[in-house]
Design a protein around this motif. Structure first.
Motif, PDB file in Angstrom:
ATOM      1  N   PHE A   1     -30.850 -52.364  -9.368  1.00  0.00           N
ATOM      2  CA  PHE A   1     -29.735 -53.142  -9.887  1.00  0.00           C
ATOM      3  C   PHE A   1     -28.533 -53.069  -8.950  1.00  0.00           C
ATOM      4  O   PHE A   1     -28.277 -52.027  -8.347  1.00  0.00           O
ATOM      5  CB  PHE A   1     -29.296 -52.643 -11.269  1.00  0.00           C
ATOM      6  N   PRO A   2     -27.762 -54.161  -8.839  1.00  0.00           N
ATOM      7  CA  PRO A   2     -26.477 -54.100  -8.133  1.00  0.00           C
ATOM      8  C   PRO A   2     -25.519 -53.182  -8.892  1.00  0.00           C
ATOM      9  O   PRO A   2     -25.742 -52.843 -10.053  1.00  0.00           O
ATOM     10  CB  PRO A   2     -25.993 -55.552  -8.141  1.00  0.00           C
ATOM     11  N   PRO A   3     -24.424 -52.767  -8.262  1.00  0.00           N
ATOM     12  CA  PRO A   3     -23.499 -51.827  -8.925  1.00  0.00           C
ATOM     13  C   PRO A   3     -22.919 -52.340 -10.240  1.00  0.00           C
ATOM     14  O   PRO A   3     -22.590 -51.549 -11.120  1.00  0.00           O
ATOM     15  CB  PRO A   3     -22.395 -51.646  -7.868  1.00  0.00           C
ATOM     16  N   ASN A   4     -22.776 -53.644 -10.377  1.00  0.00           N
ATOM     17  CA  ASN A   4     -22.158 -54.181 -11.593  1.00  0.00           C
ATOM     18  C   ASN A   4     -23.176 -54.615 -12.645  1.00  0.00           C
ATOM     19  O   ASN A   4     -22.822 -55.254 -13.629  1.00  0.00           O
ATOM     20  CB  ASN A   4     -21.269 -55.367 -11.243  1.00  0.00           C
ATOM     21  N   GLN A   5     -24.447 -54.289 -12.469  1.00  0.00           N
ATOM     22  CA  GLN A   5     -25.490 -54.685 -13.407  1.00  0.00           C
ATOM     23  C   GLN A   5     -26.085 -53.445 -14.079  1.00  0.00           C
ATOM     24  O   GLN A   5     -26.124 -52.366 -13.487  1.00  0.00           O
ATOM     25  CB  GLN A   5     -26.606 -55.453 -12.693  1.00  0.00           C
ATOM     26  N   PHE A   6     -26.521 -53.609 -15.314  1.00  0.00           N
ATOM     27  CA  PHE A   6     -27.158 -52.518 -16.035  1.00  0.00           C
ATOM     28  C   PHE A   6     -28.178 -53.088 -17.008  1.00  0.00           C
ATOM     29  O   PHE A   6     -28.223 -54.302 -17.238  1.00  0.00           O
ATOM     30  CB  PHE A   6     -26.114 -51.675 -16.783  1.00  0.00           C
ATOM     31  N   LEU A   7     -28.959 -52.202 -17.581  1.00  0.00           N
ATOM     32  CA  LEU A   7     -29.976 -52.592 -18.556  1.00  0.00           C
ATOM     33  C   LEU A   7     -30.057 -51.515 -19.618  1.00  0.00           C
ATOM     34  O   LEU A   7     -30.136 -50.321 -19.312  1.00  0.00           O
ATOM     35  CB  LEU A   7     -31.331 -52.777 -17.880  1.00  0.00           C
ATOM     36  N   THR A   8     -30.006 -51.958 -20.895  1.00  0.00           N
ATOM     37  CA  THR A   8     -30.199 -51.033 -22.013  1.00  0.00           C
ATOM     38  C   THR A   8     -31.625 -51.170 -22.521  1.00  0.00           C
ATOM     39  O   THR A   8     -32.224 -52.248 -22.437  1.00  0.00           O
ATOM     40  CB  THR A   8     -29.206 -51.319 -23.149  1.00  0.00           C
ATOM     41  N   MET A   9     -32.158 -50.076 -23.045  1.00  0.00           N
ATOM     42  CA  MET A   9     -33.532 -50.106 -23.528  1.00  0.00           C
ATOM     43  C   MET A   9     -33.695 -49.105 -24.655  1.00  0.00           C
ATOM     44  O   MET A   9     -33.099 -48.019 -24.630  1.00  0.00           O
ATOM     45  CB  MET A   9     -34.516 -49.787 -22.397  1.00  0.00           C
ATOM     46  N   GLY A  10     -34.493 -49.509 -25.625  1.00  0.00           N
ATOM     47  CA  GLY A  10     -34.885 -48.593 -26.690  1.00  0.00           C
ATOM     48  C   GLY A  10     -36.409 -48.504 -26.752  1.00  0.00           C
ATOM     49  O   GLY A  10     -37.103 -49.525 -26.620  1.00  0.00           O
ATOM     50  N   TYR A  11     -36.927 -47.279 -26.927  1.00  0.00           N
ATOM     51  CA  TYR A  11     -38.388 -47.092 -26.942  1.00  0.00           C
ATOM     52  C   TYR A  11     -38.745 -46.207 -28.127  1.00  0.00           C
ATOM     53  O   TYR A  11     -38.192 -45.103 -28.304  1.00  0.00           O
ATOM     54  CB  TYR A  11     -38.845 -46.434 -25.636  1.00  0.00           C
ATOM     55  N   ALA A  12     -39.652 -46.733 -28.951  1.00  0.00           N
ATOM     56  CA  ALA A  12     -40.101 -45.975 -30.126  1.00  0.00           C
ATOM     57  C   ALA A  12     -41.588 -45.666 -29.971  1.00  0.00           C
ATOM     58  O   ALA A  12     -42.404 -46.580 -29.828  1.00  0.00           O
ATOM     59  CB  ALA A  12     -39.855 -46.779 -31.400  1.00  0.00           C
ATOM     60  N   LEU A  13     -41.905 -44.373 -29.997  1.00  0.00           N
ATOM     61  CA  LEU A  13     -43.301 -43.924 -29.968  1.00  0.00           C
ATOM     62  C   LEU A  13     -43.722 -43.639 -31.406  1.00  0.00           C
ATOM     63  O   LEU A  13     -43.170 -42.752 -32.056  1.00  0.00           O
ATOM     64  CB  LEU A  13     -43.449 -42.689 -29.099  1.00  0.00           C
ATOM     65  N   VAL A  14     -44.692 -44.409 -31.883  1.00  0.00           N
ATOM     66  CA  VAL A  14     -45.120 -44.303 -33.280  1.00  0.00           C
ATOM     67  C   VAL A  14     -46.509 -43.663 -33.329  1.00  0.00           C
ATOM     68  O   VAL A  14     -47.446 -44.160 -32.675  1.00  0.00           O
ATOM     69  CB  VAL A  14     -45.163 -45.692 -33.952  1.00  0.00           C
ATOM     70  N   GLU A  15     -46.603 -42.575 -34.086  1.00  0.00           N
ATOM     71  CA  GLU A  15     -47.920 -41.980 -34.358  1.00  0.00           C
ATOM     72  C   GLU A  15     -48.441 -42.660 -35.611  1.00  0.00           C
ATOM     73  O   GLU A  15     -47.959 -42.423 -36.725  1.00  0.00           O
ATOM     74  CB  GLU A  15     -47.795 -40.476 -34.549  1.00  0.00           C
ATOM     75  N   THR A  16     -49.385 -43.546 -35.421  1.00  0.00           N
ATOM     76  CA  THR A  16     -49.818 -44.424 -36.506  1.00  0.00           C
ATOM     77  C   THR A  16     -50.513 -43.677 -37.640  1.00  0.00           C
ATOM     78  O   THR A  16     -50.571 -44.193 -38.769  1.00  0.00           O
ATOM     79  CB  THR A  16     -50.760 -45.509 -35.955  1.00  0.00           C
ATOM     80  N   ASP A  17     -51.051 -42.499 -37.364  1.00  0.00           N
ATOM     81  CA  ASP A  17     -51.729 -41.754 -38.439  1.00  0.00           C
ATOM     82  C   ASP A  17     -50.743 -41.031 -39.334  1.00  0.00           C
ATOM     83  O   ASP A  17     -50.896 -41.002 -40.557  1.00  0.00           O
ATOM     84  CB  ASP A  17     -52.718 -40.758 -37.830  1.00  0.00           C
ATOM     85  N   THR A  18     -49.731 -40.401 -38.735  1.00  0.00           N
ATOM     86  CA  THR A  18     -48.802 -39.561 -39.499  1.00  0.00           C
ATOM     87  C   THR A  18     -47.505 -40.264 -39.862  1.00  0.00           C
ATOM     88  O   THR A  18     -46.779 -39.823 -40.750  1.00  0.00           O
ATOM     89  CB  THR A  18     -48.462 -38.302 -38.682  1.00  0.00           C
ATOM     90  N   GLY A  19     -47.163 -41.336 -39.148  1.00  0.00           N
ATOM     91  CA  GLY A  19     -45.899 -42.023 -39.391  1.00  0.00           C
ATOM     92  C   GLY A  19     -44.744 -41.425 -38.626  1.00  0.00           C
ATOM     93  O   GLY A  19     -43.591 -41.864 -38.781  1.00  0.00           O
ATOM     94  N   LYS A  20     -44.989 -40.451 -37.758  1.00  0.00           N
ATOM     95  CA  LYS A  20     -43.914 -39.848 -36.975  1.00  0.00           C
ATOM     96  C   LYS A  20     -43.461 -40.823 -35.888  1.00  0.00           C
ATOM     97  O   LYS A  20     -44.263 -41.422 -35.182  1.00  0.00           O
ATOM     98  CB  LYS A  20     -44.386 -38.547 -36.345  1.00  0.00           C
TER      99      LYS A  20
END
Length: 522
Positions: A380-399
């Motif tokens: 990225f150039p100095p004036n650019q950024f990126l936000t990100m959210g990541y969710a890891l889901v354990e489908t068996d337990t719901g964690k």
């Protein structure tokens, strides 16, 4: 008149620039083939009706002759009226001269009955212009002597008393014919009309020659140039073959207006080509970007998923994905690059490619974001950024393990109770400025979803949507809407929230990309 004609001609060219540009859009393929067919048919019909059938030169000559003849006729009538009044006045002067100079001597001769003397004097009076008859009558009305010819129908009769020593002896009647007056008027009519007609014709021919040299032949060149002008010959300027002169006249104004229009058409044509090429590239980029987004959420037993992606422009800086890591783990990604359009889309795609490439780290959110920070630091150039959210889901337990790189909080609505939770662990966005401190600030948030719980991930295009009064949709309104919809299926929740945002915006234009993922445990 000549100046007004040229100014009107020049302004007509300038006033039709917008229509010409619209016509270029039709030629450049922006309309349908059916529209093109009707347009060409209309042009052919118009071209067929505009044919060179009459010359302006001859119409100018005709009009000059008509106007000049009318003016000559008026002047001739007025001149004849003046001449008529003058001739009648001369007759009156002759009558007065006869009265003053000859009446006394005629009276003495009549008193002395000198017939020869009277006859001599009367014959002398016949030498006056237009005097045709003189008659002496006695007091009882009897004719005493007549000199001259018969009395005509159109004449002027003047009667003078013949008196001697205050005694009236008889009357002298003088008859002046009007035929001479009328004949002189007729002769003058012939002279005036012949001279004026000849003069008018010579002057008209001379004026016509000058107009042809100064105007008509150049108008023909203008018409031929405009007729042959098309989008493939916009580089050929209009030039009139004229002698060098000081200053510019109306023809120069017209030529300048046409050449300005030609340059405008040339620039507009190039702009349309560039715009069409850019739109094609953007449409291709948008198509590619849509193909990279998930077509539909994965079907996972015990879970209900839905998503929505609404770009503000052709391409978007938002990115989302469902990553099926293994049968027991699911990764949910939402990201938002700063800005909008192509640049933001390129940055979001760079993050997508790097994220896809780090498959071994998908089950370890903290290690995954640390590795992404190192990889994106120089992307990225100095004036650019990126936000990100990541969710890891354990489908068996719901964690669920949630990590955020400066992204919007995840909204968790439990199946019981009236509240909701905003899950927002600390974290810097991906950018050059915060890259050195990224790992030290990054935190993880862990929670377990029970049956009926609802999790919503989104980008700020939802909460930053504004209406006509510039009010934001806001986080609180979104969370309250999620609270009210928590019993619905995921797809209905997505559609209802999207519709609510659109209704809130009203006539306001969408200013940012909107992306949302809804995860609901059954």
């Amino acid at each position: 008149m000549r100046s007004d004609y040229f100014l009107t001609f020049a302004n007509t060219f300038r006033a039709n620039r917008n229509s010409t540009v619209f016509f270029m859009m039709i030629l450049s393929g922006r309309g349908s083939s059916r529209d093109d067919y009707h347009m060409k048919k209309k042009q052919a019909a118009e071209h067929k009706t505009i044919e060179y059938t009459r010359s302006i030169s001859f119409r100018l000559l005709r009009n000059i002759l008509l106007v000049s003849s009318f003016i000559t006729l008026l002047i001739t009538v007025f001149q004849l009226f003046l001449d008529y009044k003058k001739d009648v006045s001369l007759l009156e002067d002759q009558f007065r001269q006869i009265e003053v100079s000859h009446l006394q001597s005629i009276s003495m001769a009549f008193y002395n009955l000198g017939e020869e003397e009277i006859k001599t004097q009367l014959n002398g009076l016949l030498e006056y212009r237009d005097i045709i008859q003189l008659e002496i009558r006695e007091l009882d009305g009897n004719r005493f002597m007549v000199a001259g010819g018969p009395r005509p129908e159109k004449c002027i009769i003047k009667t003078f008393p013949i008196s001697y020593r205050k005694d009236v002896l008889g009357f002298l009647e003088i008859t002046a014919t009007m035929s001479g007056v009328y004949q002189r008027l007729y002769d003058k009519i012939l002279i005036i009309l012949t001279g004026q007609t000849l003069k008018t014709f010579i002057v008209s021919i001379f004026i016509l020659f000058i107009i042809r040299q100064l105007l008509i032949k150049h108008l023909a060149v203008l018409g031929q140039y405009a007729k042959q002008l098309d989008l493939t010959r916009l580089g050929d300027p209009l030039v009139l073959k004229r002698k060098p002169k000081k200053g510019a006249d109306e023809l120069d104004l017209v030529v300048s207006a046409i050449n300005d229009m030609r340059m405008t058409l040339q620039k507009s044509t190039q702009a349309l080509k560039d715009k069409a090429r850019m739109e094609g590239e953007l449409n291709a980029a948008a198509s590619i970007q849509r193909s990279m987004m998930p077509y539909a959420p994965p079907q996972i037993k015990g879970w209900d998923l839905a998503s929505v992606f609404v770009p503000a422009l052709e391409v978007s800086g938002d990115y989302f994905d469902f990553i099926r890591i293994d049968p027991h783990h699911l990764g949910l990604v939402v990201a938002d690059a700063s800005g909008k359009g192509l640049a933001a889309a390129l940055h979001a795609n760079a993050a997508r490619v790097l994220l896809k490439d780090k498959t071994a780290l998908h089950v370890n959110p903290k290690a995954l974001f640390s590795s992404l920070n190192c990889s994106l630091e120089n992307e990225f150039p100095p004036n650019q950024f990126l936000t990100m959210g990541y969710a890891l889901v354990e489908t068996d337990t719901g964690k669920v393990t949630w990590v955020s790189a400066g992204h919007e909080p995840a909204v968790l609505k439990p199946s019981f109770g009236n509240g909701y939770r905003l899950i927002k662990p600390l974290g810097f966005p991906f950018c050059q400025l915060f890259s050195p401190q990224f790992e030290s600030r990054m935190q993880l948030a862990t929670f377990t979803m029970s049956s009926g719980d609802l999790l919503v991930l989104y980008t700020d295009g939802l909460t930053d949507a504004v209406n006509e009064t510039n009010d934001r949709f806001g986080e609180e309104r979104l969370c309250n809407l999620i609270h009210d919809l928590h019993g619905k299926i995921a797809d209905q929740i997505v559609k209802t929230i999207t519709q609510s945002v659109r209704e809130f915006q009203g006539e306001s234009q969408q200013t940012d990309d909107m992306t949302m993922i809804v995860l609901r445990r059954l």
